[in-house]
Design a protein around this motif. Structure first.
Motif, mmCIF file in Angstrom:
data_model
loop_
_atom_site.group_PDB
_atom_site.id
_atom_site.type_symbol
_atom_site.label_atom_id
_atom_site.label_comp_id
_atom_site.label_asym_id
_atom_site.label_seq_id
_atom_site.Cartn_x
_atom_site.Cartn_y
_atom_site.Cartn_z
ATOM 1 N N PHE A 1 7.577 2.026 2.612
ATOM 2 C CA PHE A 1 6.853 2.079 3.875
ATOM 3 C C PHE A 1 7.242 0.960 4.822
ATOM 4 O O PHE A 1 7.547 -0.162 4.401
ATOM 5 N N GLY A 2 7.171 1.271 6.106
ATOM 6 C CA GLY A 2 7.269 0.257 7.128
ATOM 7 C C GLY A 2 5.910 -0.393 7.357
ATOM 8 O O GLY A 2 4.924 -0.011 6.733
ATOM 9 N N PRO A 3 5.847 -1.375 8.273
ATOM 10 C CA PRO A 3 4.593 -2.102 8.502
ATOM 11 C C PRO A 3 3.564 -1.306 9.294
ATOM 12 O O PRO A 3 2.389 -1.669 9.311
ATOM 13 N N LEU B 1 5.030 0.159 -3.161
ATOM 14 C CA LEU B 1 4.998 0.712 -4.511
ATOM 15 C C LEU B 1 4.848 -0.410 -5.527
ATOM 16 O O LEU B 1 5.617 -1.369 -5.540
ATOM 17 N N LEU C 1 2.200 5.188 9.978
ATOM 18 C CA LEU C 1 3.141 4.628 9.016
ATOM 19 C C LEU C 1 4.357 5.534 8.894
ATOM 20 O O LEU C 1 4.239 6.756 8.858
ATOM 21 N N TYR D 1 3.068 9.153 8.440
ATOM 22 C CA TYR D 1 1.699 9.236 7.961
ATOM 23 C C TYR D 1 0.754 8.692 9.029
ATOM 24 O O TYR D 1 1.108 7.811 9.805
ATOM 25 N N GLN E 1 -1.660 -2.357 -0.894
ATOM 26 C CA GLN E 1 -1.576 -2.556 0.548
ATOM 27 C C GLN E 1 -2.389 -3.764 0.973
ATOM 28 O O GLN E 1 -3.594 -3.830 0.736
ATOM 29 N N TRP F 1 -2.804 11.466 -2.060
ATOM 30 C CA TRP F 1 -3.318 10.110 -2.190
ATOM 31 C C TRP F 1 -4.794 10.089 -2.565
ATOM 32 O O TRP F 1 -5.574 10.928 -2.114
ATOM 33 N N GLY F 2 -5.173 9.088 -3.356
ATOM 34 C CA GLY F 2 -6.575 8.762 -3.530
ATOM 35 C C GLY F 2 -7.082 8.039 -2.288
ATOM 36 O O GLY F 2 -6.304 7.699 -1.392
ATOM 37 N N LEU F 3 -8.376 7.794 -2.232
ATOM 38 C CA LEU F 3 -8.985 7.179 -1.051
ATOM 39 C C LEU F 3 -8.870 5.663 -1.037
ATOM 40 O O LEU F 3 -9.215 5.030 -0.043
ATOM 41 N N LYS G 1 -0.192 -4.507 6.648
ATOM 42 C CA LYS G 1 1.088 -4.139 6.042
ATOM 43 C C LYS G 1 1.055 -2.680 5.616
ATOM 44 O O LYS G 1 0.001 -2.081 5.444
ATOM 45 N N GLY G 2 2.250 -2.120 5.426
ATOM 46 C CA GLY G 2 2.315 -0.786 4.872
ATOM 47 C C GLY G 2 2.133 -0.833 3.363
ATOM 48 O O GLY G 2 2.294 -1.880 2.746
ATOM 49 N N PRO G 3 1.786 0.294 2.738
ATOM 50 C CA PRO G 3 1.661 0.321 1.280
ATOM 51 C C PRO G 3 2.998 -0.010 0.618
ATOM 52 O O PRO G 3 4.060 0.357 1.132
ATOM 53 N N TYR H 1 4.384 12.937 -11.298
ATOM 54 C CA TYR H 1 4.743 11.590 -10.883
ATOM 55 C C TYR H 1 3.484 10.938 -10.331
ATOM 56 O O TYR H 1 2.818 11.513 -9.457
ATOM 57 N N GLN I 1 8.811 6.245 -2.325
ATOM 58 C CA GLN I 1 8.672 6.062 -0.883
ATOM 59 C C GLN I 1 8.495 4.588 -0.545
ATOM 60 O O GLN I 1 7.703 3.888 -1.165
ATOM 61 N N PHE J 1 -4.013 2.092 -3.945
ATOM 62 C CA PHE J 1 -4.064 3.546 -3.850
ATOM 63 C C PHE J 1 -3.334 4.162 -5.037
ATOM 64 O O PHE J 1 -2.205 3.776 -5.349
ATOM 65 N N TYR K 1 0.104 2.247 -5.317
ATOM 66 C CA TYR K 1 0.556 1.459 -4.187
ATOM 67 C C TYR K 1 -0.443 0.342 -3.925
ATOM 68 O O TYR K 1 -1.659 0.504 -4.100
ATOM 69 N N GLY L 1 -6.903 6.637 2.803
ATOM 70 C CA GLY L 1 -5.512 6.682 2.372
ATOM 71 C C GLY L 1 -4.635 7.315 3.440
ATOM 72 O O GLY L 1 -5.132 7.948 4.371
ATOM 73 N N LEU M 1 3.261 13.156 -1.540
ATOM 74 C CA LEU M 1 2.254 12.435 -2.303
ATOM 75 C C LEU M 1 0.855 12.887 -1.906
ATOM 76 O O LEU M 1 0.553 13.009 -0.720
#
Lengths: 113, 111
Positions: free
Chosen positions: B102-104, A46, B91, B35, A38, A103-105, A42-44, A32, B100, A89, A36, B42, A101
């Protein structure tokens, strides 16, 4: 073997151009691959995701290309707009609903008007 | 559908103090994640819950960080005592089928 390598670190594109961000992975058990988006403060969120049984998935201006043999996948943003300026990301995970997950940087994209 | 809620949004504390963050996931989401995201990086998974049980806390610094999700809904993450290197955005995310949301986040500054 758990890493996801993302490039470039930053990208500047003119409005209307194509933005391309690349990711590579090692673990062939990953099944999968989400991207994402961002925005600052704010949060990431999808954006689009793909599974390895398809080579491409398109949603509006956003396309994921997936190369299973090369263990690479990329995000293409067509007709890039200033509103697309954000950090992107890529990630990868193993199967099941309890997905962890990897994650990439991240890639900081700036689209100039 | 309401999203993932987090509070506070910002927190400034001195090192060695304690702090707690709260998360309310999307209704019905059984899986909850915390997170840590350091500026320019990331998200790093700290802990993952499935209902009120811990699935993965391998990267949680257990000498100072703790988290709970007692009734399988809301969750709190605590840091005690805080260190300068804990300055980051925390997060919370939740999921039902694997995607997933995410919140702020809570931006923590440790001085």
């Amino acid at each position: 073997q758990q890493q996801v390598k993302q490039s470039p670190q930053s990208l500047i594109v003119q409005k209307g151009g194509i933005s391309i961000i690349n990711c590579a992975y090692e673990n062939t058990a990953f099944d999968y691959f989400p991207w994402y988006q961002q925005f600052p403060g704010k949060g990431p969120a999808l954006l689009i995701a793909i599974r390895p049984d398809v080579s491409e998935k398109k949603e509006g201006r956003f396309t994921i290309s997936f190369n299973k043999s090369a263990k690479q996948f990329s995000l293409h943003i067509m007709d890039s707009q200033p509103g697309d300026s954000a950090t992107y990301f890529c990630a990868a995970s193993l199967g099941g609903n309890n997905r962890k997950l990897i994650w990439g940087l991240g890639t900081s994209l700036a689209v100039n008007p | 559908e309401a999203g993932v809620a987090q509070s506070p949004r910002y927190k400034i504390i001195e090192k060695r103090q304690s702090v707690a963050f709260w998360c309310n996931p999307i209704s019905g989401h059984a899986t909850l994640y915390w997170y840590q995201q350091i500026l320019g990086q990331g998200p790093k998974l700290l802990i993952q819950f499935q209902n009120n049980g811990v699935v993965d806390d391998s990267q949680l610094p257990k000498d100072r960080f703790s988290a709970e999700r007692l009734k399988g809904v809301d969750s709190t993450l605590k840091i005690q005592p805080a260190k300068l290197e804990d300055s980051a955005v925390y997060l919370c995310a939740s999921s039902w089928t694997g995607e997933q949301y995410f919140g702020p986040g809570t931006r923590l500054t440790v001085t």
